[in-house]
Design a protein around this motif. Structure first.
Motif, PDB file in Angstrom:
ATOM      1  N   ARG A  97       0.669  -1.287  -0.012  1.00  0.00           N
ATOM      2  CA  ARG A  97      -0.003   0.128  -0.089  1.00  0.00           C
ATOM      3  C   ARG A  97       0.832   1.357  -0.115  1.00  0.00           C
ATOM      4  O   ARG A  97       0.754   2.353  -0.810  1.00  0.00           O
ATOM      5  N   THR A  98       1.849   1.014   0.661  1.00  0.00           N
ATOM      6  CA  THR A  98       2.745   2.483   0.888  1.00  0.00           C
ATOM      7  C   THR A  98       3.452   2.735  -0.511  1.00  0.00           C
ATOM      8  O   THR A  98       3.631   3.836  -0.883  1.00  0.00           O
ATOM      9  N   ALA A 101       0.726   4.207  -2.868  1.00  0.00           N
ATOM     10  CA  ALA A 101       0.374   5.399  -2.624  1.00  0.00           C
ATOM     11  C   ALA A 101       1.350   6.367  -3.276  1.00  0.00           C
ATOM     12  O   ALA A 101       1.153   7.380  -3.726  1.00  0.00           O
ATOM     13  N   GLU A 104       1.257   6.802  -6.995  1.00  0.00           N
ATOM     14  CA  GLU A 104      -0.369   7.366  -7.486  1.00  0.00           C
ATOM     15  C   GLU A 104       0.197   8.776  -7.189  1.00  0.00           C
ATOM     16  O   GLU A 104      -0.110   9.715  -8.075  1.00  0.00           O
ATOM     17  N   GLU A 105       0.770   9.242  -6.000  1.00  0.00           N
ATOM     18  CA  GLU A 105       1.143  10.676  -5.873  1.00  0.00           C
ATOM     19  C   GLU A 105       2.251  11.167  -6.905  1.00  0.00           C
ATOM     20  O   GLU A 105       1.908  12.416  -7.426  1.00  0.00           O
TER      21      GLU A 105
END
Ligand code: UDP
Length: 421
Positions: A97-98, A101, A104-105
């Motif tokens: 997940r990290t 994320a 995506e940023e």
């Protein structure tokens, strides 16, 4: 100081420069976007720093962006880096997940509008997605040793890599089945950069003395990030054993890469070990200390790179280019550079370092021959101009066909044959 292509002609020959210009002519105006994970520290930043301006000089619209992320992201990518080089680590859902994320940023922040997007190493590999793909060709440029990866991490990464149009490895030994076309392109150094250009004896002496190193006594040096894969503690042990018989000094020079959170703890352990011996110099240098590293390498009697895992090992290339006898771990891309007893010495243990350091200290003429051969090997194979030529060829290949794992020289033959027809 920025150099132009013509400045390299006295080193690599005019023909090599003409070939680059000829190949680049056909790519004029093409947009190349490089993305990696740090602007300073480590080999990838070192190369991009020099390669991107030269690409621009040839008429290519080249640019370079750095992926951003918080501490947690770089913890994950460091674990990923280690796991992909074989370390046993569990890949948790939280880590995934990290990673995602941050991708995506960065997708929102980084302009991924190249005709060809070069994504370097695992950290930004997840930037390729249906929303970012566009009409670009995507190249995943892998600088690390993937020969024996932790499969949990490799499966996770491979899902991204297989979507790329091409993958590039530094050595056939590191190549993996990526599910896409793969090419072999070894990295390079810039002979005109502050890190590698000629220095006079006085400049070298000043740097040694600034750090309390005595130029009149033998100096053993390892330059590298403070990373356990570089085995600084093995180097320390070798030094202590050699020190019993020879009046040598040890320099462990490193710095901080912003994408390497482990470094600080390795550094403090090394400093603690060094306290009791004034002939051990653990130097934590700023990432901009290129001239200083150049001088430390030039001022060394022997350069060590006792890595137990290594991507390519630019520090080895740098030392060979300076005509230094190099003793290095027989791992990764080091074996492309160091041909045992011809261009340097390969070792597999602390015993090996101890033995060959003594041999080289006792036989300076042998050390000199290794250094001379090493420099010529680098001149022919591992300078920036060769790297630039290979990338130009790769861009053509990425936009056309050809499959399998292809050594670039064969691919160049294939392009030339097509062009001739
Ligand atoms: N480097 C540096 N300062 C340091 C340590 C390393 O400038 O404190 C440079 C070194 O000269 C080389 C690069 O960083 O150009 C390291 O590349 P290499 O392939 O040896 O190792 P990596 O760090 O990529 O694993």
């Amino acid at each position: 100081m920025e150099h132009t292509l013509a400045d390299y002609a006295p080193i690599v020959g005019m023909e090599a420069i003409q070939e680059i210009r000829f190949r680049a002519e056909k790519l004029e105006g093409i947009r190349l976007r490089h993305v990696n994970s740090t602007s300073v520290g480590g080999g990838v930043a070192e190369i991009l720093n020099r390669l991107v301006p030269l690409m621009r000089e040839t008429g290519i619209d080249a640019s370079w962006e750095v992926i951003r992320g918080g501490e947690a992201f770089f913890e994950v990518t460091k674990a990923m880096h280690n796991a992909l080089q074989g370390k046993s680590i569990e890949l948790s859902e939280e880590m995934k997940r990290t990673y995602l994320a941050a991708q995506e940023e960065n997708m929102r922040r980084i302009p991924l509008d190249g005709d060809v997007n070069f994504i370097h190493d695992p950290q930004p590999a997840g930037l390729l997605s249906p929303s970012t793909r566009g009409g670009a060709k995507w190249v995943w440029r892998c600088h690390i040793d993937l020969s024996n990866p932790n499969m949990q991490f490799w499966d996770f990464l491979r899902a991204y890599v297989s979507g790329y149009d091409a993958a590039v490895f530094s050595s056939p030994k590191f190549a993996k089945d990526t599910g896409t076309r793969s090419f072999i392109i070894p990295p390079s150094i810039d002979p005109l950069s502050d890190k590698n250009r000629e220095l006079d004896a006085e400049q070298v002496r000043r740097v040694l003395e600034k750090h309390g190193i005595d130029p009149s006594r033998p100096v053993l040096t390892q330059v590298s990030r403070f990373d356990l894969f570089k085995d600084p503690f093995g180097v320390l042990e070798a030094y202590r054993r050699i020190r019993k018989e020879y009046d040598v000094q040890l320099v462990l020079a490193g710095g901080e890469a912003t994408d390497d959170p482990e470094g600080a703890s390795v550094l403090s352990r090394l400093c603690a070990e060094a306290v009791s011996d004034p002939d051990i110099h653990v130097l934590c240098l700023p990432a901009t200390a290129h001239l200083e590293i150049n001088a430390l390498q030039r001022g060394s009697t022997i350069v060590l790179q006792k890595s137990i895992k290594e991507g390519f090992g630019l520090t080895v290339t740098e030392a060979l280019w300076k005509g230094k006898p190099v003793i290095a771990g027989a791992v990764g891309g080091i074996t492309l550079q160091v041909k045992h007893r011809i261009t340097g010495i390969l070792v597999n243990s602390v015993d090996g370092v101890v033995h060959y350091t003594k041999v080289l200290l006792n036989h300076p003429e042998f050390a000199e021959t290794l250094g001379r051969n090493g420099r010529e090997h680098v001149r022919q194979n591992f300078l920036l101009t060769r790297h630039l030529r290979d990338y130009l060829v790769l861009v053509v290949l990425a936009r056309t066909g050809a499959g399998g794992i292809i050594p670039l020289d064969d691919a160049i033959g294939a392009i030339d044959a097509r062009e001739a027809v």
